[in-house]
Write a protein that holds these residues in place. Sequence first.
Motif, short mmCIF file in Angstrom:
data_model
loop_
_atom_site.label_atom_id
_atom_site.label_comp_id
_atom_site.label_asym_id
_atom_site.label_seq_id
_atom_site.Cartn_x
_atom_site.Cartn_y
_atom_site.Cartn_z
N ASP A 1 -52.71 -112.33 71.11
CA ASP A 1 -51.44 -112.91 70.71
C ASP A 1 -50.31 -112.12 71.36
O ASP A 1 -50.48 -110.95 71.74
N ILE A 2 -49.15 -112.75 71.47
CA ILE A 2 -47.96 -112.09 72.02
C ILE A 2 -46.83 -112.20 71.01
O ILE A 2 -46.54 -113.29 70.50
N SER A 3 -46.20 -111.08 70.72
CA SER A 3 -45.02 -111.06 69.85
C SER A 3 -43.84 -110.57 70.67
O SER A 3 -43.85 -109.44 71.17
N THR A 4 -42.82 -111.41 70.82
CA THR A 4 -41.65 -111.08 71.63
C THR A 4 -40.50 -110.65 70.74
O THR A 4 -40.11 -111.38 69.82
N VAL A 5 -39.97 -109.47 70.99
CA VAL A 5 -38.83 -108.98 70.23
C VAL A 5 -37.65 -109.92 70.45
O VAL A 5 -37.29 -110.20 71.60
N PRO A 6 -37.04 -110.45 69.39
CA PRO A 6 -35.93 -111.41 69.56
C PRO A 6 -34.74 -110.79 70.28
O PRO A 6 -34.45 -109.59 70.13
N GLU A 7 -34.06 -111.60 71.08
CA GLU A 7 -32.86 -111.12 71.78
C GLU A 7 -31.69 -110.92 70.83
O GLU A 7 -30.93 -109.96 70.97
N ASP A 8 -31.55 -111.82 69.88
CA ASP A 8 -30.44 -111.75 68.94
C ASP A 8 -30.60 -110.53 68.04
O ASP A 8 -31.66 -110.33 67.43
N SER A 9 -29.56 -109.72 67.91
CA SER A 9 -29.66 -108.46 67.17
C SER A 9 -29.93 -108.68 65.69
O SER A 9 -30.65 -107.89 65.06
N LEU A 10 -29.38 -109.76 65.12
CA LEU A 10 -29.62 -110.03 63.70
C LEU A 10 -31.07 -110.46 63.47
O LEU A 10 -31.73 -110.00 62.54
N THR A 11 -31.55 -111.36 64.33
CA THR A 11 -32.94 -111.80 64.22
C THR A 11 -33.89 -110.65 64.48
O THR A 11 -34.95 -110.54 63.85
N MET A 12 -33.52 -109.77 65.40
CA MET A 12 -34.37 -108.64 65.74
C MET A 12 -34.64 -107.75 64.53
O MET A 12 -35.74 -107.21 64.36
N GLN A 13 -33.65 -107.60 63.66
CA GLN A 13 -33.82 -106.70 62.52
C GLN A 13 -34.90 -107.18 61.55
O GLN A 13 -35.47 -106.38 60.80
N SER A 14 -35.18 -108.47 61.57
CA SER A 14 -36.23 -108.99 60.68
C SER A 14 -37.57 -109.13 61.40
O SER A 14 -38.55 -109.57 60.80
N TRP A 15 -37.60 -108.77 62.68
CA TRP A 15 -38.85 -108.85 63.45
C TRP A 15 -39.80 -107.76 62.98
O TRP A 15 -39.48 -106.59 63.02
N GLN A 16 -40.97 -108.16 62.53
CA GLN A 16 -41.93 -107.20 61.99
C GLN A 16 -43.35 -107.70 62.19
O GLN A 16 -43.91 -108.37 61.31
N PRO A 17 -43.98 -107.41 63.31
CA PRO A 17 -45.37 -107.82 63.50
C PRO A 17 -46.27 -107.14 62.46
O PRO A 17 -46.02 -106.00 62.05
N VAL A 18 -47.32 -107.84 62.08
CA VAL A 18 -48.30 -107.27 61.16
C VAL A 18 -49.37 -106.59 62.01
O VAL A 18 -50.39 -107.20 62.35
N PHE A 19 -49.14 -105.36 62.39
CA PHE A 19 -50.02 -104.67 63.31
C PHE A 19 -51.44 -104.56 62.78
O PHE A 19 -52.41 -104.58 63.55
N ASP A 20 -51.58 -104.45 61.47
CA ASP A 20 -52.91 -104.24 60.88
C ASP A 20 -53.84 -105.43 61.09
O ASP A 20 -55.05 -105.31 60.87
N GLN A 21 -53.32 -106.56 61.51
CA GLN A 21 -54.18 -107.72 61.81
C GLN A 21 -54.89 -107.58 63.15
O GLN A 21 -55.74 -108.40 63.49
N TYR A 22 -54.55 -106.52 63.91
CA TYR A 22 -55.05 -106.37 65.26
C TYR A 22 -55.77 -105.04 65.44
O TYR A 22 -55.41 -104.03 64.84
#
Length: 322
Positions: A78-99
């Motif tokens: 899977d690929i998780s792309t960090v959002p460009e928008d700074s506000l959206t970025m703050q809620s970006w949180q991949p669930v690393f433990d699934q991998y």
Amino acid sequence: MYQIICLLRNFDKRSNWVYLIRLVFFLNLFLFLKSEIRAQSSDKIPVLIVDGFSNHDWQQTSAVTQWILEKSGLFKVDISTVPEDSLTMQSWQPVFDQYAVVIQNTNNIHNSTLRWPKDAERALEEYVARGGGLYILHSANNAFAHWEAYNEMIGLGWRPQTVGTALEIDPKGHIKQYPPGEGKGTGHGERFNALIQILNRHPINLGYPDAWQTVNTEVYYFPRGDAKNIEVLSYANDSTSTQQNWPVEWVVEYGKGRVYNSSLGHLWEGEVYPPAYRCAGYQTTVVRVTEWLATGKVDFPVPPDFPTAGSPSLRNPTMEWK
């Protein structure tokens, strides 16, 4: 499923025990095949690539890396792309433990304001410390000088002369250390066909020749960092600049986790599936590294077309992954 529906229709009409037996048989067969498909899917090692910003072509780097891994048959990526928008970025949180493995493909060397959210940084630290695998892909070791735990996880990276310990391999194969302030800051000369020389045998390079040639690659001189719990796997001579031997691949223990870091894997803007990625040695290494990070062992075989010291080996340029 079609056969089951037909049997149900006939059973309504005839109420025949033969039809009931056939119905049970096909239903069980359907459930069995469905479970087999799920099992085969779950057998694949789950991998996450994190991207979103870099001074390199991070979109294509992620796409080709995903293709290399999935065509091996061992991984689901899977690929998780960090959002460009700074506000959206703050809620970006991949669930690393699934991998089982996280491949880090972001780089903020030319824009230090681009960072992961603090919660995501802590989540990655905890994930690796608990036993997760982390792959630092090429320029990702240029990133996040502000992040103390990241500096420890990567072992060595692209850092100024005043920061960290630099490692060199002397002509006898011994590691020479440069403390902060000595030597130079990290850099590289021109890209060239580098002779990768094995320094330490490891599950990743078991079965490789003592030296093998890769193409159009960068050898970082004076790679610097915390250099804690580090094992250098291979090195190459920087023949276009310093004429000295520098680490190319190294692994780091961080808590219970494993980290692999390397300058291999350069993909610049404007390139399309370049020779550095077509190298059979590089593709084999990507797969074997990821398997080792996930499991602690390597079963993926060294292929017949693996390069030698005297000859590189490039695979077909067909863009199968596009």
